[in-house]
Design a protein around this motif. Structure first.
Motif, PDB file in Angstrom:
ATOM      1  N   PRO A 205      86.679   4.091   2.132  1.00 16.61           N
ATOM      2  CA  PRO A 205      85.236   4.254   1.950  1.00 16.61           C
ATOM      3  C   PRO A 205      84.617   3.039   1.265  1.00 16.61           C
ATOM      4  O   PRO A 205      85.281   2.342   0.487  1.00 16.61           O
ATOM      5  CB  PRO A 205      85.142   5.497   1.053  1.00 16.61           C
ATOM      6  CG  PRO A 205      86.424   5.516   0.291  1.00 16.61           C
ATOM      7  CD  PRO A 205      87.459   4.977   1.243  1.00 16.61           C
ATOM      8  N   PHE A 206      83.347   2.816   1.559  1.00 16.48           N
ATOM      9  CA  PHE A 206      82.593   1.780   0.855  1.00 16.48           C
ATOM     10  C   PHE A 206      82.354   2.266  -0.577  1.00 16.48           C
ATOM     11  O   PHE A 206      81.941   3.411  -0.798  1.00 16.48           O
ATOM     12  CB  PHE A 206      81.263   1.539   1.573  1.00 16.48           C
ATOM     13  CG  PHE A 206      80.425   0.452   0.951  1.00 16.48           C
ATOM     14  CD1 PHE A 206      80.785  -0.873   1.089  1.00 16.48           C
ATOM     15  CD2 PHE A 206      79.284   0.770   0.229  1.00 16.48           C
ATOM     16  CE1 PHE A 206      80.024  -1.877   0.523  1.00 16.48           C
ATOM     17  CE2 PHE A 206      78.517  -0.226  -0.346  1.00 16.48           C
ATOM     18  CZ  PHE A 206      78.884  -1.556  -0.198  1.00 16.48           C
ATOM     19  N   LEU A 207      82.623   1.424  -1.543  1.00 13.98           N
ATOM     20  CA  LEU A 207      82.512   1.801  -2.956  1.00 13.98           C
ATOM     21  C   LEU A 207      81.408   1.004  -3.635  1.00 13.98           C
ATOM     22  O   LEU A 207      81.158  -0.148  -3.286  1.00 13.98           O
ATOM     23  CB  LEU A 207      83.832   1.552  -3.680  1.00 13.98           C
ATOM     24  CG  LEU A 207      85.102   2.166  -3.078  1.00 13.98           C
ATOM     25  CD1 LEU A 207      86.330   1.731  -3.877  1.00 13.98           C
ATOM     26  CD2 LEU A 207      85.005   3.684  -3.024  1.00 13.98           C
ATOM     27  N   ILE A 208      80.768   1.625  -4.616  1.00 17.12           N
ATOM     28  CA  ILE A 208      79.825   0.925  -5.496  1.00 17.12           C
ATOM     29  C   ILE A 208      80.318   1.120  -6.919  1.00 17.12           C
ATOM     30  O   ILE A 208      80.499   2.268  -7.370  1.00 17.12           O
ATOM     31  CB  ILE A 208      78.388   1.444  -5.335  1.00 17.12           C
ATOM     32  CG1 ILE A 208      77.890   1.231  -3.897  1.00 17.12           C
ATOM     33  CG2 ILE A 208      77.443   0.744  -6.321  1.00 17.12           C
ATOM     34  CD1 ILE A 208      76.475   1.722  -3.649  1.00 17.12           C
ATOM     35  N   ASP A 209      80.575   0.014  -7.590  1.00 17.27           N
ATOM     36  CA  ASP A 209      81.166   0.051  -8.936  1.00 17.27           C
ATOM     37  C   ASP A 209      82.445   0.876  -8.948  1.00 17.27           C
ATOM     38  O   ASP A 209      82.773   1.551  -9.938  1.00 17.27           O
ATOM     39  CB  ASP A 209      80.177   0.612  -9.960  1.00 17.27           C
ATOM     40  CG  ASP A 209      78.982  -0.296 -10.176  1.00 17.27           C
ATOM     41  OD1 ASP A 209      79.022  -1.450  -9.720  1.00 17.27           O
ATOM     42  OD2 ASP A 209      78.002   0.159 -10.794  1.00 17.27           O
ATOM     43  N   GLY A 210      83.169   0.840  -7.838  1.00  8.32           N
ATOM     44  CA  GLY A 210      84.445   1.539  -7.744  1.00  8.32           C
ATOM     45  C   GLY A 210      84.345   2.999  -7.385  1.00  8.32           C
ATOM     46  O   GLY A 210      85.374   3.678  -7.267  1.00  8.32           O
ATOM     47  N   HIS A 211      83.134   3.535  -7.168  1.00  4.65           N
ATOM     48  CA  HIS A 211      82.950   4.959  -6.906  1.00  4.65           C
ATOM     49  C   HIS A 211      82.638   5.211  -5.428  1.00  4.65           C
ATOM     50  O   HIS A 211      81.792   4.540  -4.829  1.00  4.65           O
ATOM     51  CB  HIS A 211      81.808   5.526  -7.751  1.00  4.65           C
ATOM     52  CG  HIS A 211      82.074   5.507  -9.220  1.00  4.65           C
ATOM     53  ND1 HIS A 211      82.739   6.531  -9.867  1.00  4.65           N
ATOM     54  CD2 HIS A 211      81.771   4.577 -10.182  1.00  4.65           C
ATOM     55  CE1 HIS A 211      82.818   6.251 -11.160  1.00  4.65           C
ATOM     56  NE2 HIS A 211      82.253   5.062 -11.376  1.00  4.65           N
TER      57      HIS A 211
END
Length: 502
Positions: A205-211
């Protein structure tokens, strides 16, 4: 003396004869008017075709609600918006409601009350909406943008064969109750219990700040046959997993399953400056972040539009079949939330479509305004909020109807329709010309015109909006039913006359 008094009285009466006659006449008219008024009000049909004795010719509109624990707060914003618009809450078991807002699928329990609704009543679900929102049906539909899935136990053999050919794949087992989701090895999955499905997990999955996160798009179906679908374009719901994805651990579901206690956008460091600091919405904060790292957000939103459009066009005939058992499909509308995940390459995947998405801000109070805006736009688009909003009262006809749509508002393609080739109304394009326009199609176009004027910040996805390069050449209608071809062509014709329709 008595005789003199009588004579004077008689003389006085004679002198005031005209005044006495006037008083008698007025008294007679007053009594007659009241008798007629009582009789008329007792027997005249009210706005529902019933009879009533109320002396109040204007009254609040009435909404009813259906579901469990209705006053626990989960529909608070729905009730608030309706009551601001002048509605009062009534009972589902009476016959005087104008709108039924049902949290649950109402057509099993309340079918007898919904099968022959008068045209002014609205219900917030379509018969057969489970063809879209049933998780098993959607996952195993084979639709584009839906990760491959297998119905259990019917497709057990196909699942085992697929896993052998794709040894790197991970799987999750789900059911309609959406509980207990976790990644498991194939050998640990329950492949015998009916009512579940096994779906391939989106591994990167694409992550933002690892989330990891999902994207919730509020989608409104206003009509089937022809199909018209809008999305609420004011904002998009973003929810983040509370734990960072890496190092990945299948035993920690908070790393990859988004539950009720999700991480909100205002607590995500890379998005907080846009959302909290600059005041942007969730969608625009996400778009700004993608642009800052050199990625194009249009890639995602175009896929989402296409995924929603394809999903609903593929399900339209099933919805139409279910609605055919009712007096008219125009009594119904649907607002769902379609949830997506995005992978590292910005590919979009449908996870589910929620029939009654959460609209309560009890858990996350900052979401209150967004939920109220979503509800307002749905009610406005359908025509449930009257023109006198807020706090309007009046008759149904005063509040629910717009000014009459003129024929000039419906006609399109003046050059084509003026040509003699439309004399026999045989071609598709000619069926939109005045000499060929049927009453049924005219009615459909009238409803589409009204929706366009009420759409506020909703954006049409079926028929699709046209890009500038598509305006002259039009939209591809191959594979659509004739009524959908006509609706697509009509919007194209309106676009050619006025770019606001594109």
């Amino acid at each position: 003396m008595m005789l003199n008094r009588a004579f004077r009285l008689a003389s006085s009466i004679m002198r005031n004869k005209s005044a006495v006659l006037s008083m008698v006449t007025l008294g007679f008219l007053f009594i007659t008017f009241n008798i007629w008024n009582v009789f008329y009000l007792e027997t005249k049909p009210d706005c529902h075709g019933a009879t009533g004795a109320s002396l109040n010719t204007t009254r609040p509109l009435i909404y009813a609600a259906f579901g469990r624990k209705l006053d626990s707060g989960y529909l608070e914003h729905v009730f608030t918006l309706l009551e601001r618009a002048g509605y009062v809450r009534g009972s589902i078991y009476s016959s005087d409601w104008n709108l039924l807002w049902s949290y649950e699928y109402p057509f099993r329990v309340l079918k007898d009350k919904l099968v022959n609704l008068p045209k002014h009543k609205k219900v917030n679900h379509f018969p057969g909406s489970g063809y879209i929102t049933n998780k098993v049906n959607l996952a195993t539909s084979g639709l584009p943008h839906v990760p491959v899935a297998f119905k259990i136990p019917q497709q057990k053999a196909e699942l085992i064969n697929y896993a052998k050919k794709n040894p790197e794949s991970l799987f999750v087992q789900k059911s309609n109750n959406h509980r207990g989701i976790k990644i498991q090895p194939l050998v640990d999955l329950d492949l015998e219990t009916p009512g579940t499905f096994v779906q391939e997990y989106v591994r990167k999955p694409f992550l933002i700040d690892g989330h990891k996160f999902d994207i919730g798009v509020y989608t409104i179906i206003t009509s089937i046959e022809p199909l018209r679908v809008y999305i609420y374009d004011g904002d998009i719901l973003f929810r983040f997993c509370p734990e960072k994805y890496h190092p990945f651990d299948v035993k920690k579901i908070d790393k990859y399953v988004i539950g009720d206690d999700y991480l909100p956008i205002w607590n995500v460091s890379s998005l907080k400056p846009y959302y909290s600091g600059l005041g942007f919405g969730m969608k625009e904060s996400f778009n700004a972040y993608l642009l800052s790292i050199g990625k194009d957000p249009k890639i995602i939103w175009q896929q989402i539009d296409d995924a929603i459009r394809t999903m609903l066009l593929r399900r339209e005939l099933s919805l139409a079949s279910a609605s055919s058992k009712f007096a008219s499909s125009r009594n119904f509308f649907e607002m769902i939330r379609v949830d997506f995940v995005v992978d590292e390459d910005l590919n979009v995947f449908i996870m589910e479509a929620n029939m009654s998405p959460n609209l309560s801000s009890q858990h996350f109070p900052p979401n209150r305004l967004m939920y109220e805006q979503v509800i307002f736009n749905v009610l406005k688009l359908i025509g449930i909020i009257p023109s006198g909003y807020p706090n309007s009262v009046g008759t149904d006809d005063e509040l629910l109807s717009q000014p009459e749509v003129a024929f000039k508002d419906l006609v399109v393609f003046p050059e084509r329709c003026a040509a003699s080739r439309c004399a026999n109304c045989s071609s598709l394009e000619c069926k939109l010309c005045k000499p060929c326009l049927t009453e049924s199609l005219k009615s459909d176009l009238t409803e589409a015109f009204k929706e366009h004027t009420r759409r506020h910040v909703c954006r049409r996805v079926v028929p699709p909006s046209l890009m500038p390069e598509e305006i002259e050449e039009g939209v591809d209608v191959k594979g659509l039913t004739e009524i959908n071809q006509l609706m697509h062509s009509w919007f194209h014709g309106k676009c050619l006359l006025d770019s606001s329709w594109c």
